[in-house]
Design an enzyme around this catalytic site. Structure first.
Site, PDB file in Angstrom:
ATOM      1  CB  THR A   1     -21.417 -53.249  17.790  1.00 59.01           C
ATOM      2  OG1 THR A   1     -22.575 -53.259  17.108  1.00 59.01           O
ATOM      3  CG2 THR A   1     -21.476 -53.735  19.330  1.00 59.01           C
TER       4      THR A   1
ATOM      5  N   GLY B   1     -26.865 -58.709  14.869  1.00 59.73           N
ATOM      6  CA  GLY B   1     -27.508 -58.937  16.227  1.00 59.73           C
ATOM      7  C   GLY B   1     -28.925 -59.763  16.194  1.00 59.73           C
TER       8      GLY B   1
HETATM    9  N1  GLY Z   1     -24.627 -56.191  16.718  1.00 59.51           N
HETATM   10  C1  GLY Z   1     -25.174 -54.967  16.638  1.00 59.51           C
HETATM   11  C2  GLY Z   1     -26.487 -54.899  15.984  1.00 59.51           C
HETATM   12  O1  GLY Z   1     -26.846 -55.821  15.355  1.00 59.51           O
HETATM   13  O2  GLY Z   1     -27.258 -53.946  16.213  1.00 59.51           O
END
Ligand code: GLY
Length: 402
Positions: A234, A288
Site C-alpha cells: 500500500t 487493513g
Molecule cells: N492496508 C492494505 C490492506 O489491508 O489491504
C-alpha cells in the site's frame, strides 16, 4: 534480534501498552509551522519530489497526492500497488483506492477493481463525476472504462511467478503443483500428524521451487517471504500547501493471496484515509482489517481535533488495536500497522505498531517539507511482528524472530 530478546522486548512493551498520559507527555510535539508538507509511506519517496513541486507551483493539493500515488501504481516493481500488485488467491490483481479533497470536503473511492491500473484517479473521478462516494468491482471497472481508462493485464511476470510459488506450495491438499508423473513428486506429508517443519527448511524449499519457476536469483528469498507472510503493501500520501489546503489518498493491491472480493482499509473513507480541511489528514498501511475496526484515519484526525499531537493521535489509535485483542501478544505480534499523520499547521508524524518490519528493518516513512527524506517512525511496541499466517510454528528460528 534473537528469540529471547524478542520475547523480552514483547514483555517490556507489554508495559508500554499501558501507555498513560505521563508517557504521552514525553512525546515531543512534531515540527510545525512549515508548509507545504507532504507525508507518505516509505514507497512514496520516489514520487515525493514531483508531488512537492506541484504544491510549490500552486497545483491543487489532490493533484499532488494523485501524482505521488500514480508513480507507484505505474511501477511494476512495487508489488503492493497498481501494475504488478500481488494478486488474489485466483491470480487476479484487485485494486482498492480512495481520495479526500480538503477544500471541497469531498471523497471518492473504488474497491476490488480489476484490469484498471490507476485506481486512485478513478476514485477521484467517482468524487468529481458522480453523486456517489464509492464504487466496487465490475461497476467500478465499467465506470473507469467509460472515462477512458484502458483495461490492461496488471499481473506482471514476476508477480505471476510469486503467486504460482504460493499456489503450488501453500497446500498439499489439492492438485496444484507437479503431479505423480513428475520425477520430483513426493507423497504428501500425512496430516495428522504433521511435524512442524523448521522455517529455514521451508524457505530453502521455496527458494528451490522459485528457481524452477524462473524467479531471478536475487529475488528468490523475497519471493519466499511473500509466500510465507502475505504482505499488505500500500501507499498513502497526505499533503498541505502553503495556504493550508489539504488532501489525502491511499491506493493498494491489498493483501496478497486474498479471497477474491476482499477489500481492506485502503478504499474505506475514515479507515485507510481521512482528511478534514479544518484539522488534518491521516492514512494507513498494514493489516487493513485492524484499521477498519478502529476507523483508523478518522480516529486519528478526531484525536487531533481534541488537541493531541500527531504522534499521540496515532499512538492512541494503535492502542485501540491492541485493546481489541485484549492486549494478547500472541495475537498482536501477527499484526502490522503504520499511520501517517499531517496536521493543518504542518506538524506531522509517522507512527508504527511495531518498531521494526518483518525483515528486522526499522520502520520509516517519507517526509518532504522542502527537504525530502526518510524519517524513522515512532512506535508503540519495540520489536518485530510476525505476519499472519504463523508458518510453521512460533518457536522456529526464522527471519522474523531470528
Ligand atoms: N492496508 C492494505 C490492506 O489491508 O489491504
Amino acid at each position: 534480534m534473537d528469540r529471547r530478546k524478542f520475547l523480552s522486548s514483547v514483555a517490556l512493551t507489554s508495559a508500554a501498552l499501558a501507555l498513560d498520559s505521563e508517557a504521552r507527555q514525553k512525546n515531543e510535539p512534531a515540527p510545525s509551522g512549515k508548509r507545504p508538507v507532504l507525508i507518505s509511506s516509505a514507497n512514496g519517496f520516489v514520487g515525493a519530489d514531483g508531488g512537492y513541486a506541484m504544491l510549490q507551483r500552486g497545483f491543487d493539493t489532490l493533484d499532488a497526492v494523485g501524482f505521488v500515488l500514480k508513480v507507484q501504481e505505474d511501477d511494476p516493481t512495487d508489488d503492493s500497488v497498481g501494475l504488478g500488485g500481488l494478486p488474489n488467491e485466483e491470480g487476479v490483481v484487485e485494486l482498492d483506492a480512495c481520495v479526500m479533497h480538503g477544500p471541497t470536503r469531498r471523497a471518492g473511492a473504488v474497491g476490488g477493481v480489476r484490469e484498471i491500473k490507476n485506481v486512485a484517479a478513478v476514485a477521484r473521478l467517482v468524487m468529481e463525476r458522480t453523486n456517489h462516494v464509492m464504487l466496487v468491482g465490475e461497476g467500478a471497472q465499467r465506470f473507469a472504462v467509460a472515462h477512458g481508462f484502458p483495461r490492461e493485464n496488471l499481473l506482471t511476470e514476476r508477480s505471476r511467478k510469486i503467486w504460482m510459488l504460493w499456489r503450488e506450495t501453500h497446500s498439499d491438499q489439492d492438485t496444484w503443483g507437479p503431479g505423480v508423473s513428475s520425477p520430483d513428486w513426493k507423497p504428501p506429508v500425512p496430516v495428522p500428524p504433521l511435524k512442524p517443519q523448521a522455517l529455514k527448511e521451508k524457505v530453502d524449499d521455496l527458494a528451490v521451487r522459485a528457481a524452477s519457476l524462473g524467479i531471478e536469483p536475487d529475488f528468490r528469498m523475497a519471493a519466499a517471504h511473500r509466500v510465507l507472510f502475505p504482505p499488505t503493501g500500500t501507499i498513502h500520501c497526505s499533503v498541505v500547501n502553503e495556504k493550508g489546503e489539504m488532501s489525502g489518498g491511499t491506493t493498494t493491491s491489498g493483501l496478497a493471496w486474498k479471497i477474491p472480493g476482499r477489500v481492506g482499509d485502503s478504499p474505506i473513507i475514515g479507515a485507510g484515509c481521512y482528511t478534514d480541511q479544518d484539522i488534518g489528514s491521516a492514512g494507513a498501511t498494514g493489516t487493513g482489517e485492524e484499521c477498519i475496526k478502529i476507523c483508523g484515519a478518522h480516529t486519528i484526525v478526531d484525536n487531533l481535533r481534541k488537541g493531541m499531537t500527531p504522534k499521540e493521535a496515532a499512538l492512541d489509535a494503535l492502542e485501540r488495536i491492541v485493546r481489541n485483542h485484549n492486549r494478547s501478544m500472541d495475537k498482536i505480534r501477527f499484526l502490522s500497522m503504520q499511520f501517517y499523520v499531517l496536521r493543518k499547521d504542518g506538524a506531522y508524524a509517522g507512527v508504527s505498531l511495531w518498531s521494526h518490519d518483518t525483515d528486522g528493518k526499522r520502520r520509516k516513512f517519507t517526509i518532504h517539507d522542502g527537504n525530502k527524506r526518510f524519517e524513522e517512525s515512532a512506535y508503540l511496541l519495540e520489536g518485530t511482528p510476525i505476519d499472519w499466517p504463523k508458518t510453521p510454528d512460533l518457536n522456529a528460528k526464522s527471519p522474523a524472530n531470528a
